[in-house]
Design an enzyme around this catalytic site. Structure first.
Site, PDB file in Angstrom:
ATOM      1  N   LYS A 158       0.813  -1.214   0.000  1.00 35.34           N
ATOM      2  CA  LYS A 158       0.000   0.000   0.000  1.00 35.34           C
ATOM      3  C   LYS A 158       0.853   1.273   0.000  1.00 35.34           C
ATOM      4  O   LYS A 158       2.070   1.214   0.196  1.00 35.34           O
ATOM      5  CB  LYS A 158      -0.929  -0.031   1.218  1.00 35.34           C
ATOM      6  CG  LYS A 158      -1.955  -1.159   1.158  1.00 35.34           C
ATOM      7  CD  LYS A 158      -2.848  -1.136   2.389  1.00 35.34           C
ATOM      8  CE  LYS A 158      -3.934  -2.185   2.327  1.00 35.34           C
ATOM      9  NZ  LYS A 158      -4.821  -2.113   3.515  1.00 35.34           N
ATOM     10  N   ASN A 170      -1.999   0.011   7.018  1.00 38.26           N
ATOM     11  CA  ASN A 170      -1.442  -1.253   7.503  1.00 38.26           C
ATOM     12  C   ASN A 170      -0.537  -1.967   6.500  1.00 38.26           C
ATOM     13  O   ASN A 170      -0.454  -3.184   6.486  1.00 38.26           O
ATOM     14  CB  ASN A 170      -2.561  -2.173   7.997  1.00 38.26           C
ATOM     15  CG  ASN A 170      -3.540  -2.540   6.905  1.00 38.26           C
ATOM     16  OD1 ASN A 170      -3.290  -2.327   5.726  1.00 38.26           O
ATOM     17  ND2 ASN A 170      -4.668  -3.103   7.290  1.00 38.26           N
ATOM     18  N   GLU A 173      -9.315 -10.454  -7.813  1.00 42.29           N
ATOM     19  CA  GLU A 173      -8.375  -9.370  -7.537  1.00 42.29           C
ATOM     20  C   GLU A 173      -7.144  -9.432  -8.432  1.00 42.29           C
ATOM     21  O   GLU A 173      -6.668  -8.395  -8.904  1.00 42.29           O
ATOM     22  CB  GLU A 173      -7.977  -9.392  -6.064  1.00 42.29           C
ATOM     23  CG  GLU A 173      -9.130  -9.033  -5.144  1.00 42.29           C
ATOM     24  CD  GLU A 173      -8.780  -9.109  -3.671  1.00 42.29           C
ATOM     25  OE1 GLU A 173      -7.647  -9.521  -3.327  1.00 42.29           O
ATOM     26  OE2 GLU A 173      -9.643  -8.739  -2.855  1.00 42.29           O
ATOM     27  N   HIS A 230      -2.192  -5.324   1.528  1.00 44.48           N
ATOM     28  CA  HIS A 230      -3.482  -5.984   1.301  1.00 44.48           C
ATOM     29  C   HIS A 230      -3.206  -7.426   0.918  1.00 44.48           C
ATOM     30  O   HIS A 230      -2.239  -7.711   0.213  1.00 44.48           O
ATOM     31  CB  HIS A 230      -4.229  -5.292   0.149  1.00 44.48           C
ATOM     32  CG  HIS A 230      -5.376  -6.094  -0.395  1.00 44.48           C
ATOM     33  ND1 HIS A 230      -6.651  -5.973   0.097  1.00 44.48           N
ATOM     34  CD2 HIS A 230      -5.424  -7.042  -1.371  1.00 44.48           C
ATOM     35  CE1 HIS A 230      -7.447  -6.810  -0.566  1.00 44.48           C
ATOM     36  NE2 HIS A 230      -6.723  -7.462  -1.457  1.00 44.48           N
ATOM     37  N   TYR A 272     -12.265  -1.801  -4.108  1.00 38.02           N
ATOM     38  CA  TYR A 272     -12.784  -2.040  -2.759  1.00 38.02           C
ATOM     39  C   TYR A 272     -14.310  -1.927  -2.678  1.00 38.02           C
ATOM     40  O   TYR A 272     -14.861  -1.751  -1.585  1.00 38.02           O
ATOM     41  CB  TYR A 272     -12.121  -1.085  -1.762  1.00 38.02           C
ATOM     42  CG  TYR A 272     -10.696  -1.472  -1.445  1.00 38.02           C
ATOM     43  CD1 TYR A 272     -10.424  -2.589  -0.662  1.00 38.02           C
ATOM     44  CD2 TYR A 272      -9.622  -0.739  -1.933  1.00 38.02           C
ATOM     45  CE1 TYR A 272      -9.117  -2.966  -0.371  1.00 38.02           C
ATOM     46  CE2 TYR A 272      -8.309  -1.104  -1.646  1.00 38.02           C
ATOM     47  CZ  TYR A 272      -8.071  -2.218  -0.866  1.00 38.02           C
ATOM     48  OH  TYR A 272      -6.772  -2.590  -0.579  1.00 38.02           O
TER      49      TYR A 272
END
Length: 141
Positions: A9, A112, A126, A115, A49
């Site tokens: 990310k 975080n 995905e 993913h 998302y």
């Protein structure tokens, strides 16, 4: 051989942790079969998302994921989805197991680092979102 999608990310990219994260991933036995650096638009992040659209964190997630470059990777390994989820740890780094990517590098639940696909079915969807069939290179090493 199973495949899963990982996304390093924007916080991972900003903190210059791409190499460290990939080293952990490869050391855990994952083979990288596709990888690129990209920057998601708000529209693209929202589309990716969309499954979370009704959740209270959706807007913040879309903003964050479109805030800078990210690195999607298609990974391959036996039991890839479950093993990768274990490797990255809990969404909240404070709750993540010692030695997991999120415990080591993430600052918060919202930022975080990484993913990971949550199911084999979602991994296929995905991976297809970010990579064409031609971009997935069989890693014979």
């Amino acid at each position: 051989m199973e495949r899963t999608l990982a996304i390093l990310k924007p916080d991972c990219v900003r903190k210059n942790l791409i190499g460290a994260a990939i080293e952990k991933i490869q050391s855990a036995g994952f083979k990288v079969v596709a990888m690129k650096m990209t920057r998601l638009t708000k529209e693209t992040a929202g589309e990716f998302y969309a499954v979370h659209k009704a959740r209270p964190f959706y807007g913040e997630l879309v903003e964050f994921m479109s805030s800078g470059a990210c690195v999607p990777l298609m990974l391959e390994k036996e039991n890839a989805v479950a093993d990768f989820r274990t490797l990255i740890g809990a969404t909240d780094p404070a709750e993540a197991a010692e030695g997991t990517i999120r415990k080591l590098y993430a600052d918060s639940k919202g930022e975080n680092i990484v993913h990971g696909s949550d199911s084999v079915e979602n991994a296929k969807i995905e991976c297809g979102f970010f990579f064409s069939t031609q971009e997935a290179v069989a890693n014979m090493a």
